[in-house]
Design a protein around this motif. Structure first.
Motif, PDB file in Angstrom:
ATOM      1  N   ILE A 203       0.847  -1.190   0.000  1.00 20.89           N
ATOM      2  CA  ILE A 203       0.000   0.000   0.000  1.00 20.89           C
ATOM      3  C   ILE A 203       0.885   1.243   0.000  1.00 20.89           C
ATOM      4  O   ILE A 203       1.615   1.497   0.950  1.00 20.89           O
ATOM      5  CB  ILE A 203      -0.941   0.009   1.224  1.00 20.89           C
ATOM      6  N   THR A 204       0.815   2.006  -1.084  1.00 21.58           N
ATOM      7  CA  THR A 204       1.618   3.227  -1.217  1.00 21.58           C
ATOM      8  C   THR A 204       0.704   4.411  -1.501  1.00 21.58           C
ATOM      9  O   THR A 204      -0.507   4.257  -1.678  1.00 21.58           O
ATOM     10  CB  THR A 204       2.641   3.078  -2.352  1.00 21.58           C
ATOM     11  N   SER A 205       1.295   5.585  -1.593  1.00 16.28           N
ATOM     12  CA  SER A 205       0.513   6.816  -1.747  1.00 16.28           C
ATOM     13  C   SER A 205      -0.222   6.919  -3.075  1.00 16.28           C
ATOM     14  O   SER A 205      -1.079   7.782  -3.237  1.00 16.28           O
ATOM     15  CB  SER A 205       1.418   8.036  -1.575  1.00 16.28           C
ATOM     16  N   ASP A 206       0.095   6.058  -4.034  1.00 16.08           N
ATOM     17  CA  ASP A 206      -0.622   6.117  -5.311  1.00 16.08           C
ATOM     18  C   ASP A 206      -1.851   5.203  -5.328  1.00 16.08           C
ATOM     19  O   ASP A 206      -2.529   5.090  -6.345  1.00 16.08           O
ATOM     20  CB  ASP A 206       0.300   5.768  -6.482  1.00 16.08           C
ATOM     21  N   PHE A 207      -2.167   4.570  -4.194  1.00 16.81           N
ATOM     22  CA  PHE A 207      -3.369   3.754  -4.107  1.00 16.81           C
ATOM     23  C   PHE A 207      -4.605   4.653  -4.002  1.00 16.81           C
ATOM     24  O   PHE A 207      -4.521   5.784  -3.513  1.00 16.81           O
ATOM     25  CB  PHE A 207      -3.309   2.822  -2.888  1.00 16.81           C
ATOM     26  N   PRO A 208      -5.772   4.159  -4.477  1.00 21.32           N
ATOM     27  CA  PRO A 208      -7.002   4.966  -4.406  1.00 21.32           C
ATOM     28  C   PRO A 208      -7.325   5.391  -2.977  1.00 21.32           C
ATOM     29  O   PRO A 208      -7.257   4.578  -2.054  1.00 21.32           O
ATOM     30  CB  PRO A 208      -8.081   4.010  -4.950  1.00 21.32           C
ATOM     31  N   PHE A 209      -7.625   6.666  -2.801  1.00 22.11           N
ATOM     32  CA  PHE A 209      -8.063   7.211  -1.514  1.00 22.11           C
ATOM     33  C   PHE A 209      -7.031   7.000  -0.405  1.00 22.11           C
ATOM     34  O   PHE A 209      -7.391   6.884   0.758  1.00 22.11           O
ATOM     35  CB  PHE A 209      -9.406   6.602  -1.096  1.00 22.11           C
ATOM     36  N   TYR A 210      -5.761   6.964  -0.768  1.00 24.52           N
ATOM     37  CA  TYR A 210      -4.722   6.680   0.225  1.00 24.52           C
ATOM     38  C   TYR A 210      -4.743   7.690   1.372  1.00 24.52           C
ATOM     39  O   TYR A 210      -4.761   7.314   2.546  1.00 24.52           O
ATOM     40  CB  TYR A 210      -3.347   6.671  -0.447  1.00 24.52           C
ATOM     41  N   ASP A 211      -4.723   8.980   1.036  1.00 27.01           N
ATOM     42  CA  ASP A 211      -4.666  10.011   2.074  1.00 27.01           C
ATOM     43  C   ASP A 211      -5.891   9.966   2.980  1.00 27.01           C
ATOM     44  O   ASP A 211      -5.781  10.023   4.211  1.00 27.01           O
ATOM     45  CB  ASP A 211      -4.530  11.404   1.448  1.00 27.01           C
ATOM     46  N   LEU A 212      -7.075   9.855   2.360  1.00 32.34           N
ATOM     47  CA  LEU A 212      -8.318   9.776   3.125  1.00 32.34           C
ATOM     48  C   LEU A 212      -8.297   8.578   4.064  1.00 32.34           C
ATOM     49  O   LEU A 212      -8.664   8.675   5.239  1.00 32.34           O
ATOM     50  CB  LEU A 212      -9.514   9.677   2.174  1.00 32.34           C
ATOM     51  N   THR A 213      -7.833   7.455   3.550  1.00 31.21           N
ATOM     52  CA  THR A 213      -7.832   6.217   4.332  1.00 31.21           C
ATOM     53  C   THR A 213      -6.841   6.274   5.484  1.00 31.21           C
ATOM     54  O   THR A 213      -7.157   5.896   6.621  1.00 31.21           O
ATOM     55  CB  THR A 213      -7.498   5.022   3.421  1.00 31.21           C
ATOM     56  N   MET A 214      -5.662   6.755   5.218  1.00 33.97           N
ATOM     57  CA  MET A 214      -4.631   6.768   6.249  1.00 33.97           C
ATOM     58  C   MET A 214      -4.890   7.829   7.327  1.00 33.97           C
ATOM     59  O   MET A 214      -4.423   7.706   8.455  1.00 33.97           O
ATOM     60  CB  MET A 214      -3.254   6.982   5.614  1.00 33.97           C
ATOM     61  N   GLN A 215      -5.647   8.863   7.002  1.00 31.51           N
ATOM     62  CA  GLN A 215      -5.985   9.890   7.987  1.00 31.51           C
ATOM     63  C   GLN A 215      -7.203   9.503   8.828  1.00 31.51           C
ATOM     64  O   GLN A 215      -7.481  10.138   9.846  1.00 31.51           O
ATOM     65  CB  GLN A 215      -6.251  11.215   7.270  1.00 31.51           C
ATOM     66  N   ALA A 216      -7.934   8.475   8.415  1.00 29.14           N
ATOM     67  CA  ALA A 216      -9.095   8.007   9.175  1.00 29.14           C
ATOM     68  C   ALA A 216      -8.627   7.341  10.467  1.00 29.14           C
ATOM     69  O   ALA A 216      -7.461   6.949  10.590  1.00 29.14           O
ATOM     70  CB  ALA A 216      -9.907   7.022   8.336  1.00 29.14           C
ATOM     71  N   PRO A 217      -9.516   7.201  11.450  1.00 31.48           N
ATOM     72  CA  PRO A 217      -9.124   6.596  12.731  1.00 31.48           C
ATOM     73  C   PRO A 217      -8.452   5.229  12.601  1.00 31.48           C
ATOM     74  O   PRO A 217      -7.481   4.948  13.303  1.00 31.48           O
ATOM     75  CB  PRO A 217     -10.450   6.495  13.483  1.00 31.48           C
ATOM     76  N   ALA A 218      -8.948   4.374  11.701  1.00 30.75           N
ATOM     77  CA  ALA A 218      -8.348   3.045  11.564  1.00 30.75           C
ATOM     78  C   ALA A 218      -6.956   3.118  10.948  1.00 30.75           C
ATOM     79  O   ALA A 218      -6.098   2.272  11.228  1.00 30.75           O
ATOM     80  CB  ALA A 218      -9.245   2.143  10.724  1.00 30.75           C
TER      81      ALA A 218
END
Length: 256
Positions: A203-218
């Motif tokens: 999983i790298t920064s070019d994956f779909p919705f990476y920023d949104l996903t990594m900033q979420a609580p999980a």
């Protein structure tokens, strides 16, 4: 779920198809809980791939090819399920397609229509074809797969966001219309899930919705089995007091 019959649309599996694997995981988990599963997919080959996985795990399933946008095809799907197992206790409306990932003004009319046909009308047609059989028996569960995009706007696009919001509204309406007649309608709202196309990938920064996903609580992508376990719960009698709601399983991404 022992001996309950579950019909899952969009249940097929193809390792190179983005989004594929979510329906398969549902089918495998439901069968592991003792359900008899009717795996429906636009592609019979993909449906049979899921049936193979179910049977390898010791479950009971049959494959059916169906186009959820075509009423005759949907009726044939329901008839095949009844022929195979005699009844339908649970319908999981999982079939869906993604949007074009562009702003509204860049969406072609045909693209808008395609997403609406599959993601919203498909839920309507499958439910309409299945409900009479559930009502005749006086019980049944309809589980509609929406999305985190059913409660917020997203990069997937206006057509997808609109359709998934509609699925949540339709779920409420089914519960309102038929809850007193023994039908329980509920929804599930998956977040970004690491499905088969991403298997083994870093999983790298070019994956779909990476920023949104990594900033979420999980702080991570979801796994297909996490959605499947939630579906099993909603399909079971343990969820008998849940009506009309769409349960988010999204890592908390929309709370930002």
């Amino acid at each position: 779920m022992t001996d309950k019959v579950v019909l899952v649309t969009g249940g097929g599996f193809s390792p190179d198809q983005v989004g594929s694997g979510l329906g398969m995981s549902m089918c495998v988990e439901l069968a592991a809980e003792g359900a008899k599963v009717v795996v429906s997919d636009l592609s019979l080959e993909r449906a049979e791939a899921t049936v193979t996985r179910v049977k390898e795990a010791g479950g009971d399933a049959v494959a059916v090819a169906a186009d959820v946008t075509d009423e005759d095809s949907v009726r044939a799907m329901v008839s095949a399920a009844l022929d195979a197992y005699g009844r339908i206790d649970v319908l999981v409306n999982n079939a869906g397609v993604f949007g074009a990932y562009v702003p509204l003004l860049e969406i072609e009319n045909g693209q808008w229509d395609r997403v609406m046909e599959v993601d919203l009308k498909g839920v309507f047609l499958a439910t309409k074809a299945t409900l009479p059989h559930m009502l005749e028996r006086g019980n049944g569960v309809v589980i509609n797969v929406s999305s985190a995009s059913g409660v917020v706007a997203s990069e997937v696009g206006a057509e997808y966001t609109t359709a998934k919001h509609g699925v949540i509204g339709l779920t409420k309406q089914i519960a309102y219309d038929y809850g007193h007649k023994g039908i329980r309608a509920v929804g599930i709202g998956p977040g970004v899930i690491k499905t088969a196309a991403f298997e083994g990938a870093e999983i790298t920064s070019d994956f779909p919705f990476y920023d949104l996903t990594m900033q979420a609580p999980a702080g991570r992508y979801g796994e297909p089995h996490e959605i499947a376990r939630a579906v099993c719960f909603l399909a079971s009698d343990d969820a008998s007091f849940i009506h009309g709601h769409t349960i988010p399983v999204d890592g908390g991404s929309p709370i930002r």
